[in-house]
Design a protein around this motif. Structure first.
Motif, PDB file in Angstrom:
ATOM      1  N   MET A   1      33.432  49.184  46.589  1.00 43.50           N
ATOM      2  CA  MET A   1      32.121  49.096  47.208  1.00 43.50           C
ATOM      3  C   MET A   1      31.880  50.331  47.333  1.00 43.50           C
ATOM      4  O   MET A   1      32.341  51.115  47.997  1.00 43.50           O
ATOM      5  CB  MET A   1      32.645  48.444  48.630  1.00 43.50           C
ATOM      6  N   ARG A   2      29.941  50.501  46.461  1.00 46.16           N
ATOM      7  CA  ARG A   2      29.971  51.640  46.835  1.00 46.16           C
ATOM      8  C   ARG A   2      29.391  51.819  49.317  1.00 46.16           C
ATOM      9  O   ARG A   2      28.923  50.806  49.536  1.00 46.16           O
ATOM     10  CB  ARG A   2      28.165  51.883  46.277  1.00 46.16           C
ATOM     11  N   LYS A   3      28.927  53.392  49.127  1.00 43.45           N
ATOM     12  CA  LYS A   3      28.886  53.078  50.680  1.00 43.45           C
ATOM     13  C   LYS A   3      27.084  53.176  51.144  1.00 43.45           C
ATOM     14  O   LYS A   3      26.854  54.453  49.497  1.00 43.45           O
ATOM     15  CB  LYS A   3      30.007  54.122  50.985  1.00 43.45           C
ATOM     16  N   LEU A   4      26.997  53.529  51.997  1.00 39.64           N
ATOM     17  CA  LEU A   4      25.213  53.575  52.575  1.00 39.64           C
ATOM     18  C   LEU A   4      25.317  55.342  53.705  1.00 39.64           C
ATOM     19  O   LEU A   4      26.030  54.996  54.851  1.00 39.64           O
ATOM     20  CB  LEU A   4      24.759  52.595  53.289  1.00 39.64           C
ATOM     21  N   GLU A 120      27.624  46.332  44.130  1.00 38.33           N
ATOM     22  CA  GLU A 120      27.375  47.165  42.465  1.00 38.33           C
ATOM     23  C   GLU A 120      28.777  48.396  42.155  1.00 38.33           C
ATOM     24  O   GLU A 120      29.323  48.001  43.467  1.00 38.33           O
ATOM     25  CB  GLU A 120      26.470  47.982  42.679  1.00 38.33           C
ATOM     26  N   ASP A 121      28.783  47.459  40.804  1.00 38.50           N
ATOM     27  CA  ASP A 121      29.902  48.664  40.231  1.00 38.50           C
ATOM     28  C   ASP A 121      29.547  50.051  40.484  1.00 38.50           C
ATOM     29  O   ASP A 121      28.267  50.208  39.933  1.00 38.50           O
ATOM     30  CB  ASP A 121      30.602  48.527  39.212  1.00 38.50           C
ATOM     31  N   GLY A 122      30.278  50.914  40.191  1.00 36.63           N
ATOM     32  CA  GLY A 122      30.187  52.515  40.916  1.00 36.63           C
ATOM     33  C   GLY A 122      31.425  53.084  41.951  1.00 36.63           C
ATOM     34  O   GLY A 122      30.966  51.965  42.861  1.00 36.63           O
ATOM     35  N   ASP A 123      30.659  54.656  41.437  1.00 35.25           N
ATOM     36  CA  ASP A 123      31.376  55.094  43.206  1.00 35.25           C
ATOM     37  C   ASP A 123      30.026  56.067  43.243  1.00 35.25           C
ATOM     38  O   ASP A 123      30.310  56.664  44.161  1.00 35.25           O
ATOM     39  CB  ASP A 123      32.640  56.336  41.926  1.00 35.25           C
ATOM     40  N   MET A 124      28.438  55.808  42.756  1.00 32.18           N
ATOM     41  CA  MET A 124      27.679  57.127  43.704  1.00 32.18           C
ATOM     42  C   MET A 124      27.419  56.124  44.913  1.00 32.18           C
ATOM     43  O   MET A 124      27.722  55.220  45.492  1.00 32.18           O
ATOM     44  CB  MET A 124      26.785  56.994  42.414  1.00 32.18           C
ATOM     45  N   GLY A 125      27.464  57.001  45.109  1.00 31.89           N
ATOM     46  CA  GLY A 125      26.049  55.950  46.757  1.00 31.89           C
ATOM     47  C   GLY A 125      24.899  56.294  47.309  1.00 31.89           C
ATOM     48  O   GLY A 125      24.251  55.857  46.313  1.00 31.89           O
ATOM     49  N   ILE A 126      24.626  56.052  48.126  1.00 36.40           N
ATOM     50  CA  ILE A 126      23.228  55.282  48.282  1.00 36.40           C
ATOM     51  C   ILE A 126      22.724  56.013  49.765  1.00 36.40           C
ATOM     52  O   ILE A 126      23.778  56.005  50.709  1.00 36.40           O
ATOM     53  CB  ILE A 126      23.049  53.304  48.648  1.00 36.40           C
ATOM     54  N   TRP A 127      22.243  56.974  49.850  1.00 39.09           N
ATOM     55  CA  TRP A 127      21.170  57.318  50.419  1.00 39.09           C
ATOM     56  C   TRP A 127      19.889  56.704  51.006  1.00 39.09           C
ATOM     57  O   TRP A 127      19.366  56.929  50.445  1.00 39.09           O
ATOM     58  CB  TRP A 127      21.102  58.688  50.573  1.00 39.09           C
ATOM     59  N   LEU A 128      20.708  56.619  52.582  1.00 38.17           N
ATOM     60  CA  LEU A 128      19.728  56.893  53.716  1.00 38.17           C
ATOM     61  C   LEU A 128      18.993  56.648  53.961  1.00 38.17           C
ATOM     62  O   LEU A 128      19.023  58.311  54.207  1.00 38.17           O
ATOM     63  CB  LEU A 128      20.302  54.969  54.784  1.00 38.17           C
ATOM     64  N   ALA A 129      17.403  57.466  53.507  1.00 38.73           N
ATOM     65  CA  ALA A 129      16.287  58.553  53.748  1.00 38.73           C
ATOM     66  C   ALA A 129      15.934  58.613  55.108  1.00 38.73           C
ATOM     67  O   ALA A 129      15.404  59.916  55.671  1.00 38.73           O
ATOM     68  CB  ALA A 129      16.441  59.236  52.346  1.00 38.73           C
ATOM     69  N   GLY A 130      15.639  57.449  55.547  1.00 35.39           N
ATOM     70  CA  GLY A 130      15.118  57.323  56.796  1.00 35.39           C
ATOM     71  C   GLY A 130      13.842  56.470  56.665  1.00 35.39           C
ATOM     72  O   GLY A 130      14.210  55.890  55.621  1.00 35.39           O
TER      73      GLY A 130
END
Length: 190
Positions: A1-4, A120-130
């Motif tokens: 699972m991708r991380k936030l 979603e599949d994948g190992d790239m992260g999700i950026w919470l920018a604000g």
């Protein structure tokens, strides 16, 4: 699972922006900016990539999610797609039509959107920018914090989070300290 990951700058007293949303007082730290270029280049808006020597694909994140107040300063400066190298989501109830085909508006519950992105599949992260309101709404989904802390006391402004009192433990994993007084600390949810 991708991380936030909530990847954000702050003053040492925990404010991410001035009361009016400005963040210029958190910008004059050269050592941290060099680190950003080396480690998180995709978090710099595309219009400064050439000046900062950024090229190549994203390293950590392939998606950014931000609130309207975080997005609007770029729009006002003519940058309706600040991160075209990432999938861009803007959580807003007031902007009703996207200003760029590269930007997806989220009018509903941001939790639903983030949970779908994380699944979603994948190992790239999700950026919470604000910003603080969105971070408060997504609090339960934040897996990691990367806090760029500058040796400035703001005394007031926009805090790291808005929301009810709800203590949650995070474990510090690493801290980098720079000669100009800035630091970066990575925390993971305990």
């Amino acid at each position: 699972m991708r991380k936030l990951t909530y990847y954000i700058s702050q003053s040492i007293d925990g404010f991410i922006a001035a009361p009016d949303g400005g963040f210029e007082h958190l910008m004059p730290f050269v050592d941290v900016h060099k680190w950003i270029v080396a480690e998180y280049p995709e978090t710099l808006p595309a219009f400064i990539h050439e000046a900062m020597g950024v090229d190549g694909p994203p390293r950590v994140f392939d998606t950014v999610i931000m609130g309207r107040a975080t997005y609007e300063p770029g729009v006002e400066a003519g940058h309706v797609s600040p991160y075209p190298h990432l999938r861009q989501y803007v959580v807003t109830s007031t902007i009703t039509e996207s200003l760029s085909p590269d930007v997806t508006l989220v009018a509903g519950d941001p939790l639903e959107t983030v949970r779908a992105l994380k699944a979603e599949d994948g190992d790239m992260g999700i950026w919470l920018a604000g910003g603080a309101t969105l971070a408060g709404a997504l609090f339960d989904e934040i897996d990691e914090l990367v806090l760029k802390t500058y040796p400035i006391i703001s005394r007031s402004g926009i805090p790291l989070f808005y929301g009810d009192f709800e203590p949650r433990r995070f474990t510090p994993k690493e801290t980098l300290r720079f000669d100009d007084g800035g630091s970066v600390t990575r925390y993971v949810r305990t």
